[in-house]
Structure formats: C-alpha cells, structure tokens
Write a protein that holds these residues in place. Structure first.
Motif, PDB file in Angstrom:
ATOM      1  N   UNK A 193       4.507  -8.042 -44.719  1.00 33.98           N
ATOM      2  CA  UNK A 193       5.478  -9.219 -43.976  1.00 33.98           C
ATOM      3  C   UNK A 193       6.048  -8.599 -42.619  1.00 33.98           C
ATOM      4  N   UNK A 194       6.097  -9.612 -41.922  1.00 32.69           N
ATOM      5  CA  UNK A 194       6.451  -9.101 -40.526  1.00 32.69           C
ATOM      6  C   UNK A 194       7.646  -9.952 -39.945  1.00 32.69           C
ATOM      7  N   UNK A 195       9.008  -9.864 -40.447  1.00 32.41           N
ATOM      8  CA  UNK A 195      10.219 -10.625 -40.224  1.00 32.41           C
ATOM      9  C   UNK A 195      10.530 -10.199 -38.596  1.00 32.41           C
ATOM     10  N   UNK A 196      10.977 -11.220 -38.088  1.00 34.39           N
ATOM     11  CA  UNK A 196      11.331 -11.200 -36.865  1.00 34.39           C
ATOM     12  C   UNK A 196      12.621 -10.208 -36.694  1.00 34.39           C
ATOM     13  N   UNK A 197      13.035  -9.497 -35.619  1.00 25.25           N
ATOM     14  CA  UNK A 197      14.060  -8.700 -35.322  1.00 25.25           C
ATOM     15  C   UNK A 197      15.091  -9.749 -34.538  1.00 25.25           C
ATOM     16  N   UNK A 198      14.589 -11.002 -33.997  1.00 22.40           N
ATOM     17  CA  UNK A 198      15.674 -12.044 -33.456  1.00 22.40           C
ATOM     18  C   UNK A 198      15.923 -11.604 -31.917  1.00 22.40           C
ATOM     19  N   UNK A 199      16.548 -12.778 -31.439  1.00 28.66           N
ATOM     20  CA  UNK A 199      16.751 -12.527 -29.798  1.00 28.66           C
ATOM     21  C   UNK A 199      15.689 -12.430 -28.909  1.00 28.66           C
ATOM     22  N   UNK A 200      15.706 -11.506 -28.096  1.00 28.89           N
ATOM     23  CA  UNK A 200      14.876 -10.869 -27.040  1.00 28.89           C
ATOM     24  C   UNK A 200      13.935 -10.042 -27.629  1.00 28.89           C
ATOM     25  N   UNK A 201      13.712  -9.615 -28.678  1.00 30.72           N
ATOM     26  CA  UNK A 201      12.780  -8.841 -29.294  1.00 30.72           C
ATOM     27  C   UNK A 201      11.524  -9.615 -29.743  1.00 30.72           C
ATOM     28  N   UNK A 202      10.218  -9.429 -28.998  1.00 28.61           N
ATOM     29  CA  UNK A 202       9.207  -9.883 -29.286  1.00 28.61           C
ATOM     30  C   UNK A 202       8.146  -9.320 -30.277  1.00 28.61           C
ATOM     31  N   UNK A 203       7.561 -10.179 -31.047  1.00 28.70           N
ATOM     32  CA  UNK A 203       6.452  -9.336 -31.627  1.00 28.70           C
ATOM     33  C   UNK A 203       5.186  -9.380 -31.229  1.00 28.70           C
ATOM     34  N   UNK A 204       4.700  -8.149 -31.002  1.00 25.69           N
ATOM     35  CA  UNK A 204       3.343  -8.020 -30.195  1.00 25.69           C
ATOM     36  C   UNK A 204       2.407  -8.039 -31.275  1.00 25.69           C
ATOM     37  N   UNK A 205       1.121  -8.987 -31.118  1.00 24.57           N
ATOM     38  CA  UNK A 205      -0.050  -8.567 -32.078  1.00 24.57           C
ATOM     39  C   UNK A 205      -1.341  -8.539 -31.100  1.00 24.57           C
ATOM     40  N   UNK A 206      -2.322  -7.662 -31.513  1.00 18.95           N
ATOM     41  CA  UNK A 206      -3.479  -7.571 -30.604  1.00 18.95           C
ATOM     42  C   UNK A 206      -4.548  -8.551 -30.880  1.00 18.95           C
ATOM     43  N   UNK A 207      -5.240  -8.853 -29.767  1.00 16.01           N
ATOM     44  CA  UNK A 207      -6.241  -9.831 -29.998  1.00 16.01           C
ATOM     45  C   UNK A 207      -7.747  -9.255 -30.092  1.00 16.01           C
ATOM     46  N   UNK A 208      -8.817 -10.053 -30.260  1.00 12.53           N
ATOM     47  CA  UNK A 208     -10.092  -9.715 -30.339  1.00 12.53           C
ATOM     48  C   UNK A 208     -10.521  -8.828 -29.157  1.00 12.53           C
ATOM     49  N   UNK A 209     -10.243  -9.180 -27.935  1.00 17.14           N
ATOM     50  CA  UNK A 209     -10.523  -8.853 -26.925  1.00 17.14           C
ATOM     51  C   UNK A 209     -10.281  -7.190 -26.704  1.00 17.14           C
ATOM     52  N   UNK A 210      -9.255  -7.027 -27.310  1.00 20.42           N
ATOM     53  CA  UNK A 210      -8.721  -5.382 -27.370  1.00 20.42           C
ATOM     54  C   UNK A 210      -9.813  -4.497 -27.946  1.00 20.42           C
ATOM     55  N   UNK A 211     -10.518  -5.024 -28.838  1.00 21.19           N
ATOM     56  CA  UNK A 211     -11.431  -4.217 -29.507  1.00 21.19           C
ATOM     57  C   UNK A 211     -12.561  -3.956 -28.548  1.00 21.19           C
ATOM     58  N   UNK A 212     -13.156  -4.879 -27.675  1.00 19.87           N
ATOM     59  CA  UNK A 212     -13.980  -4.963 -26.682  1.00 19.87           C
ATOM     60  C   UNK A 212     -13.558  -3.960 -25.727  1.00 19.87           C
ATOM     61  N   UNK A 213     -12.558  -3.758 -25.181  1.00 25.57           N
ATOM     62  CA  UNK A 213     -12.181  -2.920 -24.141  1.00 25.57           C
ATOM     63  C   UNK A 213     -12.170  -1.569 -24.372  1.00 25.57           C
TER      64      UNK A 213
END
Length: 332
Positions: free
Chosen positions: A235-255
């Motif tokens: 579970x990945x609840x938001x911390x609200x406000x200006x805190x962004x959740x960052x998740x990696x995408x498929x291209x990061x694996x290629x790099x």
C-alpha cells in the motif's frame, strides 16, 4: 538533491539523498519526494482546477476535446481505457496535456481559466524534474561529466505527458471484488513506459488504494509477472500536499541494465469508505524526448548487456505492440 550544481562537489546531504534514491530504486522503485520546487499552494490550486473540470455534467463533457491517441492529449471518458488488457476497462476518467511548445492543447469546453492553471503547473513540474534528473545521475554514481546523463534526454519535453484523473464512487462494492482476476479496478496492474512518473493526490482521498510492486526484469505495460497474482503488493498512501510519489518506469531498466527496475502499480478500492468517495490524482509521465537514443550507461555494461539502443519513440511503439499482442491473446 535540490540545489545540485553540475561541476560542483555534491554536499554530504546531497550524497545522502542520492544514496537513498539508489537503495529504493534497487529495492522496489518507489519513493516520496519533497522540497523539489513544487509548493503546497501549487498543488491545492491545480486540484481545485481539476475538480471543476470533472464536475461538469455528461452533456458538458461531451463538448470537451476527445482523447487523441496520436497526440496523447484530450479528455478520456469514464471507463474508456484498460491499462491491464487482461481486465475490464479502468474505473476512471482523465484529461491529458503535453508541452504547449510542441502540441496544441485544446481546452474547448473546459471551465474558465482551466488551461492557464494546468499549463502553469506543467511549467513548475518541468523545472522541478531537472533537479530530479541530476539527483538520479548522482545516485547512479556516474562520473561528474555525466551528471546531465538523464537531463540531456529531456531538452524538449516533447514526449512527456501530464494526466489529470478522476475516480468516481464505486457502486456495488465488495471486499473481494476489488482484486479478483477479471474484475475492473480503478487502474489495472501496469508499469509506466518512461523514466519516472511524479504522482500527486487530493487531500481527501490521500491516494488510498494505490499499491506498488517491483516488476520482473523486462516487464512492460502487460505487467508481466504481476497480473494473475495478488501477493507482494505494498500500500502506498499519499503524504499529501507537495510531496510527490515517484515510481520508476520501464526505460530506467534499459539505462541501468536492470539494476534499477520499473515499479508495477495499480489502484484498488480498499474499503467501503473509499468506494463511496471521489478520488483525484495527477501524474507527470517523464518520457525522454521522442528522438533521443536510450542505451545502457557504460557503468552498467560490465555484465552482459541485456538491451540494444533504441529511441524513446521506438521504445513506446514497441511496448504498444506488445500490449496489442497480449490483448489479442486474451480475446482469442
């Protein structure tokens, strides 16, 4: 890692942050990002703006610019898409914009001032993203001359997308219905295509229902190794406000030759309280410029290189074709 200056020696605090990014992206590819150039007021204003848009009635929404897959812009009506093609369509509606320097975002039918607010938030995210790119290069322990390794693939921001989403209340909720294979979710299991995604949520829902999971090596948008199982989700609840959740995408694996992998994620309806209320989120998909070549950095090429160089646009096209193959198998 805000305040990094390319060419200067990173501070101990910046190295600490970079080390945390590396550890998280190796483990599951999901983190919280604060103090990176977006204020709580910025987020409050853009979400109020989104709520005005999605509060339009069906007749008014019919006048909005319809989603155009050729430009990845416009309004997508409720339950019109399925990010996991093995499930029914997702229980959401959305409105996409892209860089106004390269696309014409059509705001026909939107509330007064909607476009100005959306474009302003895009500008803030574009600038803030550049700080994250440098922090990621530092986290990868790249040589000083390569601190712009990621940033230089985002010279134009011509392939990134900002998506505003609304998830209406869910009728006929039952606890098992939200995760059974074959049932519709608010967003089905998938991995993003690009480098990373910045995600914000409304204060009321606090992102409840978002779940993340480290994807298998090479996983695409078909969520290989993810669909068909309900184990291992966090579970990945938001911390609200200006805190962004960052998740990696498929291209990061290629790099990184799979040292950093994509984060699979989904949005479920966790309980009857969440089912009964509206949920809003905003995602900034950071896909490198269309013609930029993505290839594994030499630092990660000591072992067998798993990926051939490919342009950002070519990679997305390849992933779309993979999705269509999976969808074809599912309908046979």
């Amino acid at each position: 890692c805000g305040g990094c200056v390319v060419g200067d020696e990173p501070t101990p605090e910046q190295r600490l942050t970079a080390g945390q990014i590396d550890a998280v992206f190796r483990r599951h590819g999901f983190l919280y990002l604060t103090d990176f150039g977006v204020s709580e007021e910025d987020v409050r204003v853009v979400f109020n703006n989104m709520k005005r848009l999605f509060a339009l009635n069906d007749e008014e929404k019919a006048k909005l610019s319809k989603f155009d897959p050729r430009t990845n812009t416009g309004f997508s009506k409720f339950a019109a898409e399925a990010l996991n093609t093995l499930r029914p369509n997702d229980l959401k509606e959305s409105f996409n914009i892209r860089s106004r320097k390269h696309y014409t975002n059509d705001y026909t039918g939107t509330p007064e001032g909607f476009g100005d607010v959306a474009e302003s938030f895009w500008d803030k995210l574009e600038e803030a993203s550049r700080r994250l790119f440098i922090a990621c290069a530092l986290a990868m322990k790249l040589p000083r001359e390569d601190m712009r390794f990621f940033e230089r693939t985002f010279r134009r921001f011509d392939f990134s997308t900002m998506r505003m989403l609304h998830f209406p209340p869910v009728e006929d909720f039952s606890p098992d219905k939200c995760t059974r294979d074959g049932d519709a979710l608010r967003i089905g299991e998938h991995t993003d295509f690009g480098m990373v995604t910045l995600l914000f949520h409304d204060a009321e829902s606090a992102g409840e229902g978002l779940q993340v999971k480290k994807a298998d090596a090479g996983a695409g948008n078909d969520a290989s190794g993810v669909a068909g199982t309900n184990t291992g989700w966090i579970d990945a609840m938001s911390r609200g406000g200006a805190t962004a959740i960052v998740n990696t995408g498929a291209l990061i694996a290629r790099w990184t030759n799979d040292e950093w992998r994509a984060t699979a994620h989904r949005v479920v309806v966790p309980n009857d309280v969440a089912a009964g209320r509206d949920r809003y989120s905003l995602a900034f998909f950071l896909d490198p410029d269309k013609d930029e070549v993505i290839e594994t950095h030499p630092r990660f090429s000591d072992a067998v290189n798993k990926y051939k160089p490919i342009t950002s646009g070519g990679f997305v096209q390849m992933k779309i074709e993979e999705m269509l193959k999976v969808q074809g198998k599912a309908t046979c």
